[in-house]
Design an enzyme around this catalytic site. Structure first.
Site, PDB file in Angstrom:
ATOM      1  N   SER A 132       7.544 -50.041  66.393  1.00  0.00           N
ATOM      2  CA  SER A 132       6.672 -50.174  65.627  1.00  0.00           C
ATOM      3  C   SER A 132       5.227 -49.637  66.462  1.00  0.00           C
ATOM      4  O   SER A 132       5.665 -49.924  67.558  1.00  0.00           O
ATOM      5  CB  SER A 132       6.919 -50.948  64.901  1.00  0.00           C
ATOM      6  OG  SER A 132       7.432 -51.773  64.162  1.00  0.00           O
ATOM      7  N   GLU A 248      19.761 -57.026  64.141  1.00  0.00           N
ATOM      8  CA  GLU A 248      19.126 -57.758  63.760  1.00  0.00           C
ATOM      9  C   GLU A 248      18.590 -57.988  62.310  1.00  0.00           C
ATOM     10  O   GLU A 248      18.326 -58.971  61.842  1.00  0.00           O
ATOM     11  CB  GLU A 248      17.898 -56.294  63.962  1.00  0.00           C
ATOM     12  CG  GLU A 248      16.348 -56.584  63.694  1.00  0.00           C
ATOM     13  CD  GLU A 248      15.489 -55.738  64.453  1.00  0.00           C
ATOM     14  OE1 GLU A 248      16.208 -54.876  63.537  1.00  0.00           O
ATOM     15  OE2 GLU A 248      14.513 -56.519  64.470  1.00  0.00           O
ATOM     16  N   ASN A 377      11.546 -54.924  52.773  1.00  0.00           N
ATOM     17  CA  ASN A 377      12.774 -55.263  51.787  1.00  0.00           C
ATOM     18  C   ASN A 377      12.770 -53.961  50.445  1.00  0.00           C
ATOM     19  O   ASN A 377      13.981 -53.082  50.621  1.00  0.00           O
ATOM     20  CB  ASN A 377      12.918 -56.827  50.688  1.00  0.00           C
ATOM     21  CG  ASN A 377      12.605 -57.705  51.426  1.00  0.00           C
ATOM     22  OD1 ASN A 377      13.202 -57.744  53.260  1.00  0.00           O
ATOM     23  ND2 ASN A 377      12.336 -58.689  51.129  1.00  0.00           N
ATOM     24  N   GLU A 378      11.245 -53.688  50.339  1.00  0.00           N
ATOM     25  CA  GLU A 378      11.232 -52.224  50.252  1.00  0.00           C
ATOM     26  C   GLU A 378      12.422 -50.828  50.360  1.00  0.00           C
ATOM     27  O   GLU A 378      13.293 -50.579  49.958  1.00  0.00           O
ATOM     28  CB  GLU A 378      10.195 -51.507  49.953  1.00  0.00           C
ATOM     29  CG  GLU A 378       9.158 -52.174  48.506  1.00  0.00           C
ATOM     30  CD  GLU A 378       8.749 -53.699  49.676  1.00  0.00           C
ATOM     31  OE1 GLU A 378       8.560 -53.765  50.755  1.00  0.00           O
ATOM     32  OE2 GLU A 378       7.603 -54.166  48.864  1.00  0.00           O
TER      33      GLU A 378
HETATM   34  C1  LIG Z   1       6.914 -60.663  61.602  1.00  0.00           C
HETATM   35  C2  LIG Z   1       7.098 -59.608  62.812  1.00  0.00           C
HETATM   36  C3  LIG Z   1       7.463 -59.010  63.197  1.00  0.00           C
HETATM   37  C4  LIG Z   1       7.652 -58.302  64.045  1.00  0.00           C
HETATM   38  N1  LIG Z   1       8.387 -57.689  65.061  1.00  0.00           N
HETATM   39  C5  LIG Z   1       8.343 -57.285  65.951  1.00  0.00           C
HETATM   40  C6  LIG Z   1       8.738 -56.014  66.701  1.00  0.00           C
HETATM   41  O1  LIG Z   1       8.694 -57.882  68.085  1.00  0.00           O
HETATM   42  N2  LIG Z   1       9.222 -54.930  66.860  1.00  0.00           N
HETATM   43  C7  LIG Z   1       8.926 -53.626  66.400  1.00  0.00           C
HETATM   44  O2  LIG Z   1       8.324 -52.821  67.269  1.00  0.00           O
HETATM   45  N3  LIG Z   1       8.314 -54.018  66.022  1.00  0.00           N
HETATM   46  C8  LIG Z   1       8.288 -55.338  65.284  1.00  0.00           C
HETATM   47  N4  LIG Z   1       7.644 -55.601  64.058  1.00  0.00           N
HETATM   48  C9  LIG Z   1       6.754 -54.323  63.399  1.00  0.00           C
HETATM   49  C10 LIG Z   1       8.590 -54.019  62.096  1.00  0.00           C
HETATM   50  O3  LIG Z   1       9.756 -53.541  61.877  1.00  0.00           O
HETATM   51  C11 LIG Z   1       6.904 -53.136  60.388  1.00  0.00           C
HETATM   52  O4  LIG Z   1       5.776 -54.284  60.996  1.00  0.00           O
HETATM   53  C12 LIG Z   1       7.874 -52.762  58.819  1.00  0.00           C
HETATM   54  O5  LIG Z   1       8.984 -52.137  59.514  1.00  0.00           O
HETATM   55  C13 LIG Z   1       7.377 -52.000  58.814  1.00  0.00           C
HETATM   56  O6  LIG Z   1       5.772 -51.483  58.854  1.00  0.00           O
HETATM   57  P1  LIG Z   1       4.566 -51.643  58.426  1.00  0.00           P
HETATM   58  O7  LIG Z   1       3.849 -52.552  59.074  1.00  0.00           O
HETATM   59  O8  LIG Z   1       3.872 -49.982  59.543  1.00  0.00           O
HETATM   60  O9  LIG Z   1       4.012 -51.051  57.572  1.00  0.00           O
HETATM   61  P2  LIG Z   1       4.488 -49.412  56.455  1.00  0.00           P
HETATM   62  O10 LIG Z   1       5.688 -49.143  56.940  1.00  0.00           O
HETATM   63  O11 LIG Z   1       2.862 -49.047  56.585  1.00  0.00           O
HETATM   64  O12 LIG Z   1       4.315 -49.723  55.183  1.00  0.00           O
HETATM   65  C14 LIG Z   1       3.554 -50.962  54.083  1.00  0.00           C
HETATM   66  C15 LIG Z   1       4.283 -50.828  52.451  1.00  0.00           C
HETATM   67  O13 LIG Z   1       4.691 -49.907  52.197  1.00  0.00           O
HETATM   68  C16 LIG Z   1       5.657 -49.806  51.628  1.00  0.00           C
HETATM   69  N5  LIG Z   1       6.381 -48.961  51.876  1.00  0.00           N
HETATM   70  C17 LIG Z   1       6.158 -48.043  52.545  1.00  0.00           C
HETATM   71  N6  LIG Z   1       7.290 -46.537  52.953  1.00  0.00           N
HETATM   72  C18 LIG Z   1       7.774 -46.641  51.938  1.00  0.00           C
HETATM   73  C19 LIG Z   1       9.464 -46.053  51.569  1.00  0.00           C
HETATM   74  N7  LIG Z   1       9.832 -45.023  51.893  1.00  0.00           N
HETATM   75  N8  LIG Z   1       9.344 -45.880  50.005  1.00  0.00           N
HETATM   76  C20 LIG Z   1       9.289 -48.114  49.385  1.00  0.00           C
HETATM   77  N9  LIG Z   1       8.068 -48.613  50.296  1.00  0.00           N
HETATM   78  C21 LIG Z   1       7.715 -48.079  50.894  1.00  0.00           C
HETATM   79  C22 LIG Z   1       6.424 -50.975  52.754  1.00  0.00           C
HETATM   80  O14 LIG Z   1       7.543 -51.326  52.360  1.00  0.00           O
HETATM   81  C23 LIG Z   1       5.376 -51.891  52.718  1.00  0.00           C
HETATM   82  O15 LIG Z   1       5.728 -52.862  51.946  1.00  0.00           O
HETATM   83  C24 LIG Z   1       7.414 -56.786  63.007  1.00  0.00           C
HETATM   84  C25 LIG Z   1       6.983 -57.284  61.905  1.00  0.00           C
HETATM   85  C26 LIG Z   1       6.578 -58.615  61.445  1.00  0.00           C
HETATM   86  C27 LIG Z   1       5.014 -58.443  60.395  1.00  0.00           C
END
Ligand SMILES: Cc1cc2nc3c(=O)[nH]c(=O)nc-3n(C[C@H](O)[C@H](O)[C@H](O)COP(=O)(O)OP(=O)(O)OC[C@H]3O[C@@H](n4cnc5c(N)ncnc54)[C@H](O)[C@@H]3O)c2cc1C
Length: 395
Positions: A132, A248, A377-378
């Site tokens: 990420s 994962e 989950n979305e």
């Molecule tokens: C506890 C935790 C541990 C993590 N550990 C790691 C790690 O070790 N390494 C790593 O690389 N990453 C890690 N992550 C990152 C994680 O994979 C991302 O937080 C996750 O994929 C969501 O990305 P974002 O936070 O950028 O949210 P965004 O992508 O910005 O999403 C924001 C909101 O919009 C919604 N959304 C976005 N796009 C869509 C769509 N197309 N349709 C419907 N809804 C949508 C999402 O569901 C969410 O509710 C971790 C995250 C957490 C919370």
């Protein structure tokens, strides 16, 4: 699949439970979950100690082919996950053992397997995941960290975020962009491995509100990585990433952790009297507990189904998405039910008034993590809709 265990399986499963029960006796006070292993030095040393003990028994390579030092079957690994989850015992590196190793076995060259699998098997090398970025989470393929080839090295520049345990992990697996001129953003990405001590890697903590330290930002400034550390082919990293994501998301140890939490709650309801009657006689409480019991059974069955499919190489991406959604949301429901029953005392930590040292409120807060990490989950629901149900794909 056949859910009945053979005598041999039942014996081995019992051995996993017995050993984990022993290991749990050395748990530092307040230790729980991933936070337990990454937050404090004491928790991390306990994790490494458990890893060593499991490695001595050959438990960090269950289900691997014998030629890479493996033993047992993938189902054995499932039983170990149940035992570690139930006793909340670390030792199994979620990134190295659970995710990277099975991915390397499916996608990597012999050379990579021979170089990287032994230190995962021995528990010596711990891993973290650098996928990420500040502007690439759900839209992972939109990442902008670049790797430019110079001779037999790549020079990597960019920023990663939410990197769990990157302040502890010895090595990282990362997804980087090696080609910018592509017709689909999923192309031109490369999956690469590197030492976190490589010059140019800077790890900065992202603290919880309570100052807990699990996550990090990782800055990559002119990080030189040998070309031979690429998994799969240059530009084909998306396929490797998809393989890893399915490992994962099928997270059986968390489901067994819920079983243990549920047992604790049942014990509390049986023992605690209100106005002369045990809570367990209250029809509303009984009803809610019975519903959780049904859901737990369903979650476990789903996870077993996935493990069985993985062991037969019949894994469907949306199977893992389904269990990830169901189990993650169940974890919140279970702990919410517990907090409703415990009342205000459930929110108090480390006091004579707090049942279970306040763990249920900690678990309730932790539970939301599961609905975001590993793909929200979305996003999982979108995957089920198009990959599982054949509904039109949303762009
Ligand atoms: C506890 C935790 C541990 C993590 N550990 C790691 C790690 O070790 N390494 C790593 O690389 N990453 C890690 N992550 C990152 C994680 O994979 C991302 O937080 C996750 O994929 C969501 O990305 P974002 O936070 O950028 O949210 P965004 O992508 O910005 O999403 C924001 C909101 O919009 C919604 N959304 C976005 N796009 C869509 C769509 N197309 N349709 C419907 N809804 C949508 C999402 O569901 C969410 O509710 C971790 C995250 C957490 C919370």
């Amino acid at each position: 699949m056949n859910f009945k265990l053979t005598d041999e399986q039942a014996k081995l499963r019992q051995e996993f439970f017995d050993v984990c029960q022993e290991l749990a006796k050395n748990k530092p006070k307040g230790f729980t979950g991933l936070e337990g292993r990454y937050d404090t030095e004491e928790g991390w040393q306990y994790h490494l100690d458990c890893a060593r003990k499991m490695a001595q028994r050959g438990w960090l390579c269950l289900g691997w082919p014998k030629e890479y030092g493996g033993q047992g079957t993938r189902m054995d690994k499932v039983f170990l996950a149940e035992a570690t989850g139930y006793y909340d015992v670390p030792g199994v590196d979620v990134f190295g053992v659970d995710m990277l190793a099975p991915t390397l076995l499916e996608t990597a060259s012999d050379e990579i397997k021979r170089e990287f699998l032994p230190s995962i098997r021995s528990g010596e090398r711990q891993w973290c995941e650098l996928w990420s970025e500040p502007n690439a989470g759900s839209d992972l393929a939109g990442l902008t960290t670049t790797a430019v080839r110079k001779g037999d090295e790549y020079v990597i520049n960019g920023q990663k975020t939410w990197s769990t345990g990157a302040h502890r992990g010895h090595w990282a697996f990362a997804l980087v962009r090696t080609q910018t001129n592509v017709d689909r953003k999923q192309k031109g990405l490369t999956f690469i491995l590197f030492d976190m001590k490589t010059p140019g890697v800077t790890v900065k903590p992202l603290y919880y509100m309570n100052r807990g330290h699990l996550y990090n930002e990782v800055f990559l400034d002119d990080v030189h990585v040998p070309v031979k550390n690429v998994v799969g082919k240059e530009g084909d990293g998306w396929q490797v990433t998809q393989a890893l994501a399915s490992f994962e998301r099928s997270n059986l140890n968390s489901i067994m952790a819920m079983h243990k939490q549920f047992e604790m709650l049942i014990g509390y309801c049986n023992e605690t009297k209100v106005e002369g009657q045990p809570l367990a006689k209250n029809p509303i409480i009984r009803n809610r507990l019975a519903q959780i019991a049904c859901d737990l059974m369903a979650a476990r069955t789903l996870a077993y189904r996935i493990a069985d499919a993985q062991s037969k190489h019949q894994m469907l991406a949306f199977d893992a998405s389904a269990v990830k959604i169901f189990a993650g949301e169940l974890w919140s429901r279970l702990n919410m039910t517990a907090l409703d029953i415990l009342g205000v005392y459930g929110q108090v930590e480390l006091s004579k008034w707090s049942p279970f040292e306040g763990f249920f409120q900690t678990w309730y807060q932790q539970s939301f993590v599961w609905n975001i990490s590993m793909g929200t989950n979305e996003i999982q629901r979108n995957i089920i809709a198009w990959a599982g149900l054949g509904l039109p794909r949303m762009k």
